[in-house]
Design a protein around this motif. Structure first.
Motif, PDB file in Angstrom:
ATOM      1  N   PRO B   8       0.815  -1.222   0.000  1.00 22.77           N
ATOM      2  CA  PRO B   8       0.000   0.000   0.000  1.00 22.77           C
ATOM      3  C   PRO B   8       0.845   1.267   0.000  1.00 22.77           C
ATOM      4  O   PRO B   8       1.896   1.322   0.633  1.00 22.77           O
ATOM      5  CB  PRO B   8      -0.797  -0.114   1.310  1.00 22.77           C
ATOM      6  CG  PRO B   8      -0.788  -1.561   1.655  1.00 22.77           C
ATOM      7  CD  PRO B   8       0.514  -2.101   1.129  1.00 22.77           C
ATOM      8  N   LEU B   9       0.347   2.264  -0.718  1.00 17.53           N
ATOM      9  CA  LEU B   9       1.006   3.568  -0.765  1.00 17.53           C
ATOM     10  C   LEU B   9       0.014   4.641  -0.352  1.00 17.53           C
ATOM     11  O   LEU B   9      -1.199   4.461  -0.498  1.00 17.53           O
ATOM     12  CB  LEU B   9       1.518   3.836  -2.196  1.00 17.53           C
ATOM     13  CG  LEU B   9       2.706   2.981  -2.621  1.00 17.53           C
ATOM     14  CD1 LEU B   9       2.993   3.170  -4.104  1.00 17.53           C
ATOM     15  CD2 LEU B   9       3.941   3.325  -1.785  1.00 17.53           C
ATOM     16  N   PRO B  10       0.507   5.756   0.156  1.00 18.21           N
ATOM     17  CA  PRO B  10      -0.397   6.826   0.581  1.00 18.21           C
ATOM     18  C   PRO B  10      -1.000   7.553  -0.614  1.00 18.21           C
ATOM     19  O   PRO B  10      -0.377   7.651  -1.668  1.00 18.21           O
ATOM     20  CB  PRO B  10       0.529   7.760   1.361  1.00 18.21           C
ATOM     21  CG  PRO B  10       1.882   7.530   0.780  1.00 18.21           C
ATOM     22  CD  PRO B  10       1.918   6.081   0.404  1.00 18.21           C
ATOM     23  N   ASN B  11      -2.219   8.041  -0.420  1.00 19.78           N
ATOM     24  CA  ASN B  11      -2.840   8.958  -1.370  1.00 19.78           C
ATOM     25  C   ASN B  11      -2.981  10.290  -0.628  1.00 19.78           C
ATOM     26  O   ASN B  11      -3.910  10.470   0.150  1.00 19.78           O
ATOM     27  CB  ASN B  11      -4.192   8.400  -1.811  1.00 19.78           C
ATOM     28  CG  ASN B  11      -4.876   9.298  -2.820  1.00 19.78           C
ATOM     29  OD1 ASN B  11      -4.286  10.271  -3.283  1.00 19.78           O
ATOM     30  ND2 ASN B  11      -6.122   8.990  -3.126  1.00 19.78           N
ATOM     31  N   PRO B  12      -2.034  11.204  -0.825  1.00 21.52           N
ATOM     32  CA  PRO B  12      -2.004  12.412   0.007  1.00 21.52           C
ATOM     33  C   PRO B  12      -3.280  13.246  -0.097  1.00 21.52           C
ATOM     34  O   PRO B  12      -3.931  13.300  -1.146  1.00 21.52           O
ATOM     35  CB  PRO B  12      -0.800  13.188  -0.554  1.00 21.52           C
ATOM     36  CG  PRO B  12       0.072  12.144  -1.153  1.00 21.52           C
ATOM     37  CD  PRO B  12      -0.883  11.136  -1.734  1.00 21.52           C
ATOM     38  N   THR B  13      -3.598  13.898   1.019  1.00 21.79           N
ATOM     39  CA  THR B  13      -4.737  14.807   1.103  1.00 21.79           C
ATOM     40  C   THR B  13      -4.187  16.228   1.254  1.00 21.79           C
ATOM     41  O   THR B  13      -2.982  16.394   1.502  1.00 21.79           O
ATOM     42  CB  THR B  13      -5.606  14.416   2.317  1.00 21.79           C
ATOM     43  OG1 THR B  13      -4.755  14.054   3.403  1.00 21.79           O
ATOM     44  CG2 THR B  13      -6.501  13.240   1.990  1.00 21.79           C
ATOM     45  N   TRP B  20       4.302  14.554   2.133  1.00 19.36           N
ATOM     46  CA  TRP B  20       4.676  13.568   1.108  1.00 19.36           C
ATOM     47  C   TRP B  20       5.515  14.196  -0.005  1.00 19.36           C
ATOM     48  O   TRP B  20       6.381  13.537  -0.576  1.00 19.36           O
ATOM     49  CB  TRP B  20       3.419  12.871   0.563  1.00 19.36           C
ATOM     50  CG  TRP B  20       2.794  11.984   1.602  1.00 19.36           C
ATOM     51  CD1 TRP B  20       1.583  12.157   2.203  1.00 19.36           C
ATOM     52  CD2 TRP B  20       3.367  10.801   2.189  1.00 19.36           C
ATOM     53  NE1 TRP B  20       1.359  11.156   3.125  1.00 19.36           N
ATOM     54  CE2 TRP B  20       2.434  10.316   3.141  1.00 19.36           C
ATOM     55  CE3 TRP B  20       4.571  10.123   2.017  1.00 19.36           C
ATOM     56  CZ2 TRP B  20       2.667   9.176   3.899  1.00 19.36           C
ATOM     57  CZ3 TRP B  20       4.811   8.973   2.771  1.00 19.36           C
ATOM     58  CH2 TRP B  20       3.862   8.516   3.698  1.00 19.36           C
TER      59      TRP B  20
END
Lengths: 389, 137
Positions: B8-13, B20
């Motif tokens: 899993p990788l982050p989906n930045p907000t 990030w």
């Protein structure tokens, strides 16, 4: 807030119906909502009440607050879908107390149904999606399921206090002894500390037999006022004290990994409201998703001092015949664990306080404490129940 | 050829994007409250110490200690590192804690100790994503 008014509500509401689904375990023929409904039906029958008597429905799972009432054909005047993980239903009991005392509702139905093993009718929704805090700041590091994260608390507890895996394993051994007295329990073969230590590593220091089982099942409670309870068929089980708290959501934000702050707060609130203390308790139902969790709870609730939980559970103190009967249904470790197991703590406490537990009955049990974890030690809820008020 | 990275990788907000983006540049970006001076992580637009919205970004040193850890042996389909690996919570010298992985040491409780000093090591796991990891200092 200077002082809450909960102490005025001590012993003002009672559990008058409590039941589980017809079966618990591996139930691929039943959806989550079917398990809610089966448990609700059984609990209302136990109380001698019908759907038309219910004016509040408190429940949670993957659904909205509307879904369980619709499925049951109930149109409540109060809905509550508080989702704080496995302890939610203990928190619901506090909410039930508040709404009954406020006159918003008189007969409250609390339901749980979860197809935790078979995953039937569980719906979607990813709380760990990549754009959430856990999705961004925990998932990328390989957290997987709960064992990796509960292990973080156990490792720090071992470091701070010198707690050993052997001490923690005693919880699994003692709990299995209770399960052997419960014909519905999933795991009933005797185990030893060595069996726990040598079971395969999942996330050190947690090994397989430190982990709860994964099952399907449901449970439900009917809660009402003292006035209404007088005319019902069951001897009331009184709610003496309740508390709920949260100290973080994702485990990396836990304030102290070796002290369960949410449990300290929820416990203090419940003890203060009830006027009871740990030495008054005949039965402890302490959520055991992993063996370390009841040890953290015993310390947080004041059964022993911080750091002494490992020594406390030695020599079968919580096993049948021990000084503190704990998790007499066989617990999440050996009886059943649907995912949000907290409902089963309450149902077993009610059965014990009514004297319905057969071979595993705690003789003369009058007062019980139920304590749950939600999330990854994120939330806690505590309830103190008694045959007397 | 290296295998494709599947964990899993982050989906930045909007609140986490500076963190990030900083990671891509190998800068560990944290926030500090201008009202109460608390440094905090994970990123958010209010201070978790006092709820002030007057917060600023700064670059952390990358030094800290291993606060706690577990050693992951099984139970995941895709992992950031080959199992067993060390899932870690590091306490940064600026105060905040963050989840990460400890590398450069055998994944064995005999070799990993709470409170051991650690230092940041960036991992460019894909062309788009960089993750903070730590190794013994």
């Amino acid at each position: 807030m200077a002082r809450d008014r909960l102490h005025e509500m001590r012993g003002r509401v009672a559990i008058v119906g409590a039941a589980e689904s017809d079966e618990v375990g591996r139930l691929p023929g039943k959806s989550a909502l079917m398990l809610h409904a089966e448990a609700a039906h059984n609990a209302l029958a136990d109380a001698g009440l019908g759907a038309k008597d219910v004016d509040a429905v408190l429940s949670t799972g993957r659904q909205t607050a509307n879904d369980v009432p619709e499925y049951l054909g109930i149109r409540p005047r109060y809905l509550d879908n508080t989702q704080m993980g496995g302890c939610s239903f203990i928190a619901h009991l506090q909410h039930a107390l508040c709404i009954v005392e406020a006159g918003v509702a008189e007969v409250v139905l609390i339901t749980h149904g979860e197809s935790g093993a078979s995953r039937v009718g569980m719906g979607g929704g990813d709380r760990f999606a990549p754009d959430t805090p856990p999705g961004q700041f925990e998932m990328p590091f390989g957290i997987g399921g709960p064992p990796t994260r509960y292990a973080l608390a156990q490792a720090r507890h071992m470091h701070e206090y010198g707690t050993t895996r052997e001490q923690v394993a005693e919880v699994a051994v003692s709990t299995r002894k209770w399960a052997q007295r419960n014909p519905r329990a999933l795991m009933r073969d005797p185990i030893t500390v060595d069996d726990v230590l040598s079971s395969r590593a999942i996330a050190w220091p947690i090994h397989l037999l430190d982990c709860c089982v994964v099952t399907d099942g449901g449970g439900a409670l009917v809660v009402t006022s003292a006035d209404r309870a007088k005319d019902l068929r069951r001897k009331p089980v009184w709610v003496l004290g309740t508390g709920e708290a949260t100290c973080h959501s994702i485990i990396s934000q836990m304030p102290r990994f070796h002290v369960w702050d949410a449990a300290v707060m929820a416990g203090e609130r419940a003890w203060a409201m009830s006027g009871a203390k740990p030495s008054d308790v005949d039965l402890a139902m302490l959520y055991d998703a992993f063996t370390i969790v009841p040890i953290l709870a015993l310390e947080a609730l004041g059964f022993c001092k911080p750091g002494e939980g490992g020594a406390f559970v030695a020599n079968g103190r919580t096993a049948p015949g021990g000084a503190l009967p704990m998790n007499t249904n066989g617990g999440g470790l050996s009886y059943t664990h649907t995912g949000m197991y907290g409902m089963f703590l309450l149902v077993e406490a009610v059965r014990q306080l009514r004297g319905e537990c057969g071979e595993r009955q705690v003789a003369g049990a009058k007062t019980a404490v139920c304590h749950g974890t939600g999330g990854i030690l994120s939330a806690s809820a505590t309830a103190i129940l008694s045959t007397e008020r | 050829m290296a295998e494709e990275y599947k964990a899993p990788l982050p989906n930045p907000t909007p609140d986490s994007k500076p963190f990030w983006e900083g990671a891509r540049r190998h800068e560990l970006r944290l926030q500090r409250c201008r009202t109460c001076s608390e440094a905090y992580f994970y990123p958010r637009n209010v201070c978790p110490g006092c709820l002030s919205t007057d917060v600023e970004w700064f670059t952390a040193s990358g030094r800290g200690t291993l606060h706690t850890f577990s050693i992951v042996h099984r139970g995941l389909k895709v992992t950031p590192l080959p199992m067993p690996y060390v899932l870690a919570v590091v306490e940064l010298e600026e105060g905040p804690r963050m989840m990460t992985n400890l590398v450069g040491v055998p994944a064995d409780p005999e070799h990993v100790r709470c409170d051991m000093p650690v230092v940041l090591e960036w991992a460019d796991v894909t062309p788009e994503a960089t993750l903070p990891r730590f190794r013994p200092a």
